[in-house]
Design an enzyme around this catalytic site. Structure first.
Site, PDB file in Angstrom:
ATOM      1  N   GLY A  68       4.007  -1.243   2.232  1.00 49.61           N
ATOM      2  CA  GLY A  68       2.583  -1.037   1.945  1.00 49.61           C
ATOM      3  C   GLY A  68       2.282  -1.161   0.464  1.00 49.61           C
ATOM      4  O   GLY A  68       1.566  -0.343  -0.113  1.00 49.61           O
ATOM      5  N   ALA A  69       2.826  -2.206  -0.170  1.00 55.21           N
ATOM      6  CA  ALA A  69       2.634  -2.383  -1.615  1.00 55.21           C
ATOM      7  C   ALA A  69       1.414  -3.247  -1.916  1.00 55.21           C
ATOM      8  O   ALA A  69       1.216  -3.646  -3.058  1.00 55.21           O
ATOM      9  CB  ALA A  69       3.887  -2.988  -2.237  1.00 55.21           C
ATOM     10  N   TYR A  88      -2.519  11.876  11.767  1.00 55.58           N
ATOM     11  CA  TYR A  88      -2.053  11.513  10.415  1.00 55.58           C
ATOM     12  C   TYR A  88      -1.202  12.636   9.822  1.00 55.58           C
ATOM     13  O   TYR A  88      -0.105  12.405   9.323  1.00 55.58           O
ATOM     14  CB  TYR A  88      -3.265  11.235   9.511  1.00 55.58           C
ATOM     15  N   GLY A 111       1.299   2.283  -3.415  1.00 51.85           N
ATOM     16  CA  GLY A 111       2.408   1.329  -3.280  1.00 51.85           C
ATOM     17  C   GLY A 111       2.294   0.183  -4.267  1.00 51.85           C
ATOM     18  O   GLY A 111       3.285  -0.241  -4.881  1.00 51.85           O
ATOM     19  N   SER A 149      -1.679  -2.275  -1.684  1.00 51.99           N
ATOM     20  CA  SER A 149      -2.807  -1.536  -2.259  1.00 51.99           C
ATOM     21  C   SER A 149      -2.378  -0.139  -2.674  1.00 51.99           C
ATOM     22  O   SER A 149      -1.265   0.300  -2.372  1.00 51.99           O
ATOM     23  CB  SER A 149      -3.986  -1.487  -1.267  1.00 51.99           C
ATOM     24  N   GLY A 150      -3.272   0.529  -3.394  1.00 44.41           N
ATOM     25  CA  GLY A 150      -3.100   1.950  -3.682  1.00 44.41           C
ATOM     26  C   GLY A 150      -1.795   2.324  -4.373  1.00 44.41           C
ATOM     27  O   GLY A 150      -1.321   1.640  -5.289  1.00 44.41           O
TER      28      GLY A 150
END
Ligand code: NDP
Length: 317
Positions: free
Chosen positions: A9-10, A187, A15, A12-13
Site C-alpha cells: 500500500g505504498a 476495521y 506507505g 498513498s498516505g
C-alpha cells in the site's frame, strides 16, 4: 549494495511517505500495490528517484494475488531485508459487506488475512537474506485499544471467541466474532489482528530466526486518503479537529519518517514491541516509547487461536 524493503500500500498516505523516507535513507523500495500506474505516479509526485524503487502488483484482498506477488518477488532474485505491512481499507459507510474472491469479508481480508499470508510466506525470504538484521513492521492504530483515549469511540473492537473465523468466515458470516456486520468494527478488529499477528510472529520466530517483529502507531495522520470513504464533511472536519482540539495530528511526511525509523534505527530493534509517540503530539516529545497494547491484543490464548484459524482460512501450511 542497497538493502531492500517491501512496503504494501505504498501508493498513498503513510506507505507512500515511508517509501520516500526509506529511499532517502538509501534503501531500495519495492512498492507492493494494487494499482501500478497510480503507484508510479505517486512515487514521482514525492520525488522518489527512479533507481530507488520498483512497483509490483499485489491485491491484498485476494489470497491468490498475495501468492503470485511472492512468486514475482522471488523471480527478481533480490534478497529481502525488511517487510512493512501497511495497506489497509476503511469503509465506514458500507451497509453490506464486500467480499474477497474467496468469499471472505473484504476489510478483514485486506488488512489482516492478506498480510498474515504474506508474512508467513516471506519469512523464508527474510531468513535467506544475508543482512545482519531483518525486520517486519506491521502498522497498528490507537483505535485498536479501547483503553487509550483515541480508542474509546464506539464501536469497540471485539474478537469474541473468533466464532466467525471458526465458522469459515463466508456468507452469511461477515465478522470475526460471528456477529452482525459493522464496517467500523471490522476495521478495528482487523487492526487488533495485526497486533496479535506481530506478537505471535515474535513469539514463534524471533528466537530461532533473529528477525525483529514490531508494530507502531504513527499518530493520527488525519489527511491521508484512508478516510476517502467517509462523509465529505467528516473529511474536512477530522484533520481540523485533530490539529486544533486533540493535538493528535501528524503529517504524512512525519508518519513516513516514523515508519522508516522503526525499519532502520537500532533503537527500534526490540522485537515484540508496539511503538508509539503518544496520541497528543507534545512539542517536546521526540522520542518514541513502547506502548502497552490492548487487553485483547495481549491475550496469548487469543493470539494462538487467531493464528490457527487464520492459517486455515488462508490455506497454510
Ligand atoms: P491510505 O488509504 O492513504 O493508504 C492505504 C494504502 O493501502 C493505499 O496505498 C491503498 O492502495 C492500499 N490498499 C488498499 N487496499 C489494498 C489492496 N487490496 N491491495 C493492495 N493495497 C491496498 O491510508 P493510510 O496511509 O492512512 O493508512 C496506512 C496504514 O496506516 C493502515 O494500516 C492504517 O491502519 C494505518 N494507520 C493510519 C492512521 C491514520 O490516521 N491515517 C492512524 C493509524 C494507523 P490504493 O492507493 O490503490 O487505494
Amino acid at each position: 549494495h542497497k538493502s531492500t524493503v517491501i512496503i504494501t500500500g505504498a501508493s498513498s498516505g503513510v506507505g507512500l511517505y515511508a517509501a520516500k523516507a526509506l529511499a532517502d535513507r538509501g534503501w531500495y523500495v519495492v512498492m507492493a500495490c494494487r494499482n501500478q500506474p497510480k503507484a508510479h505516479q505517486a512515487a514521482q509526485s514525492v520525488g522518489i528517484p527512479l533507481d530507488s524503487y520498483t512497483v509490483m502488483q499485489i491485491d491484498l484482498g485476494s489470497l491468490d494475488s498475495v501468492r503470485q506477488f511472492v512468486k514475482d518477488f522471488r523471480a527478481t532474485g533480490k534478497s529481502l531485508d525488511a517487510l512493512v505491512c501497511n495497506a489497509a481499507i476503511y469503509m465506514p459507510l458500507l451497509k453490506e459487506p464486500l467480499r474477497s474472491p474467496e468469499g471472505y469479508e473484504l476489510s478483514m481480508t485486506t488488512n489482516h488475512l492478506g498480510h498474515f499470508l504474506l508474512c508467513n510466506l516471506m519469512l523464508e525470504d527474510l531468513k535467506r537474506s544475508p543482512a545482519p538484521e531483518k525486520r517486519v513492521v506491521i502498522l497498528g492504530t490507537v483505535t485498536h485499544n479501547p483503553n487509550e483515549l483515541g480508542g474509546k469511540i464506539p464501536p469497540r473492537p471485539d474478537l469474541g471467541n473468533l466464532e466467525g473465523f471458526a465458522d469459515g468466515f463466508k456468507e452469511p458470516v461477515s465478522m470475526i466474532d460471528g456477529k452482525k456486520f459493522e464496517p467500523v468494527k471490522a476495521y478495528k478488529d482487523s487492526k487488533v489482528c495485526n497486533v496479535l499477528t506481530m506478537r505471535e510472529l515474535h513469539r514463534r520466530y524471533h528466537d530461532n530466526t533473529g528477525i525483529v517483529f514490531t508494530s507502531l502507531y504513527p499518530g493520527c495522520v488525519a489527511d491521508t486518503p484512508l478516510f476517502r470513504n467517509h462523509y465529505p464533511l467528516f473529511q474536512k472536519i477530522f484533520p481540523w479537529f485533530q490539529k486544533n482540539i486533540t493535538g493528535g495530528y501528524v503529517s504524512q511526511e512525519l508518519a513516513g519518517e516514523r515508519v522508516a525509523d522503526v525499519v532502520t534505527k537500532p533503537e527500534y530493534g526490540q522485537s515484540g514491541s508496539y511503538w508509539s509517540w503518544g496520541n497528543r503530539q507534545k512539542k517536546d516529545r521526540k522520542a518514541a516509547f513502547v506502548q502497552k497494547v490492548s487487553p485483547q491484543a495481549q491475550d496469548e490464548a487469543k493470539a494462538e487461536r487467531m493464528w490457527e484459524l487464520s492459517e486455515k482460512l488462508v490455506g497454510l501450511p
